[in-house]
Motif scaffolding. Structure first.
Motif, short mmCIF file in Angstrom:
data_model
loop_
_atom_site.label_atom_id
_atom_site.label_comp_id
_atom_site.label_asym_id
_atom_site.label_seq_id
_atom_site.Cartn_x
_atom_site.Cartn_y
_atom_site.Cartn_z
N SER A 1 1.33 -4.91 -13.75
CA SER A 1 -0.06 -4.86 -13.32
C SER A 1 -0.47 -3.56 -12.62
N SER A 2 0.49 -2.72 -12.27
CA SER A 2 0.19 -1.50 -11.54
C SER A 2 0.55 -0.28 -12.39
N GLU A 3 -0.40 0.62 -12.56
CA GLU A 3 -0.13 1.84 -13.32
C GLU A 3 0.98 2.66 -12.65
N THR A 4 0.95 2.72 -11.33
CA THR A 4 1.97 3.49 -10.60
C THR A 4 3.35 2.87 -10.78
N ILE A 5 3.46 1.58 -10.57
CA ILE A 5 4.77 0.90 -10.68
C ILE A 5 5.18 0.80 -12.15
N PHE B 1 0.79 -1.22 0.00
CA PHE B 1 0.00 0.00 0.00
C PHE B 1 0.84 1.28 0.00
N VAL B 2 1.69 1.49 0.97
CA VAL B 2 2.55 2.68 1.01
C VAL B 2 3.66 2.54 -0.04
N CYS B 3 4.17 1.32 -0.22
CA CYS B 3 5.31 1.09 -1.12
C CYS B 3 5.10 1.64 -2.54
N PRO B 4 3.95 1.36 -3.18
CA PRO B 4 3.81 1.90 -4.54
C PRO B 4 3.76 3.42 -4.59
N GLY C 1 5.56 6.93 4.82
CA GLY C 1 6.14 7.02 3.49
C GLY C 1 7.18 8.12 3.40
N ARG C 2 8.09 7.96 2.44
CA ARG C 2 9.16 8.93 2.24
C ARG C 2 8.84 9.88 1.09
N ASP C 3 9.64 10.94 0.97
CA ASP C 3 9.41 12.01 0.01
C ASP C 3 10.61 12.13 -0.93
N ALA C 4 10.39 11.94 -2.22
CA ALA C 4 11.47 12.00 -3.21
C ALA C 4 12.10 13.38 -3.29
#
Length: 187
Positions: A85-89, A45-48, A142-145
């Motif tokens: 399978s994931s739009e985000t990934i 959940f947070v990872c993507p 979650g982290r911030d790029a």
């Protein structure tokens, strides 16, 4: 953490990158700046959201001569399936390292031994393979790029300007400090 200012340990693994499986080892990291971006697991959940955020800023990292190595204890096959399978990934163009033996996660001291999963850990590695910055967060944080970009810029600045340091909230182009006897107590 005990890994700060230490050289990364040897590793070899298979990664998924740009639609291909590729071999990656510690030797591939040397000679350039790198970010190792550990996360607990694919299809979570947070990872993507984190990997997608880094993907959105990947071109900026590349312009700075920085390679991204996302790492989880999943296999490279799982990374491909998630990517497909994931739009985000699906936006991810950087290396997604498989760590099914848990060796890389152990090397960076982020492995949750009882679960076989990596903690959320971010490591900035200089061209000599030395860890210059570490951030570890709890599972739900979650982290911030953008903040990661700022930290990499600061690490690169300090490496290029011996004797100078970057104060809190330093941004590229801002003033730095030159620690000296005369500066003690003046800040």
């Amino acid at each position: 953490m005990s890994v700060i200012n230490t050289e990364i340990k040897p590793f070899a693994t298979t990664a998924f990158k740009d639609g291909e499986f590729v071999q990656v080892s510690d030797a591939d990291v040397k000679g350039k700046w790198g970010v190792f971006f550990f996360y607990p697991a694919d299809f979570t959940f947070v990872c993507p959201t984190e990997l997608g955020d880094v993907a959105d800023h990947y071109a900026e990292f590349q312009k700075m001569g920085v390679e991204i190595f996302a790492v989880s204890t999943d296999t490279h096959f799982t990374h491909k399936a998630w990517h497909d399978s994931s739009e985000t990934i699906g936006k991810v163009k950087y290396f997604m390292l498989g760590d099914p033996t848990l060796a890389i996660s152990r090397n960076f001291e982020v492995l949750r031994e009882d679960q076989g999963l990596a903690n959320r850990g971010t490591f900035i590695v200089d061209p000599q393979g030395v860890i210059q910055a570490v951030e570890i967060t709890a599972e739900g944080i979650g982290r911030d790029a953008k903040e990661l970009l700022r930290k990499v810029k600061a690490a690169q600045y300090v490496a290029a300007h011996p004797g100078e340091v970057c104060p809190a909230k330093w941004e590229e182009g801002a003033s730095t400090l030159k620690p000296s006897f005369d500066l003690v107590g003046k800040i």
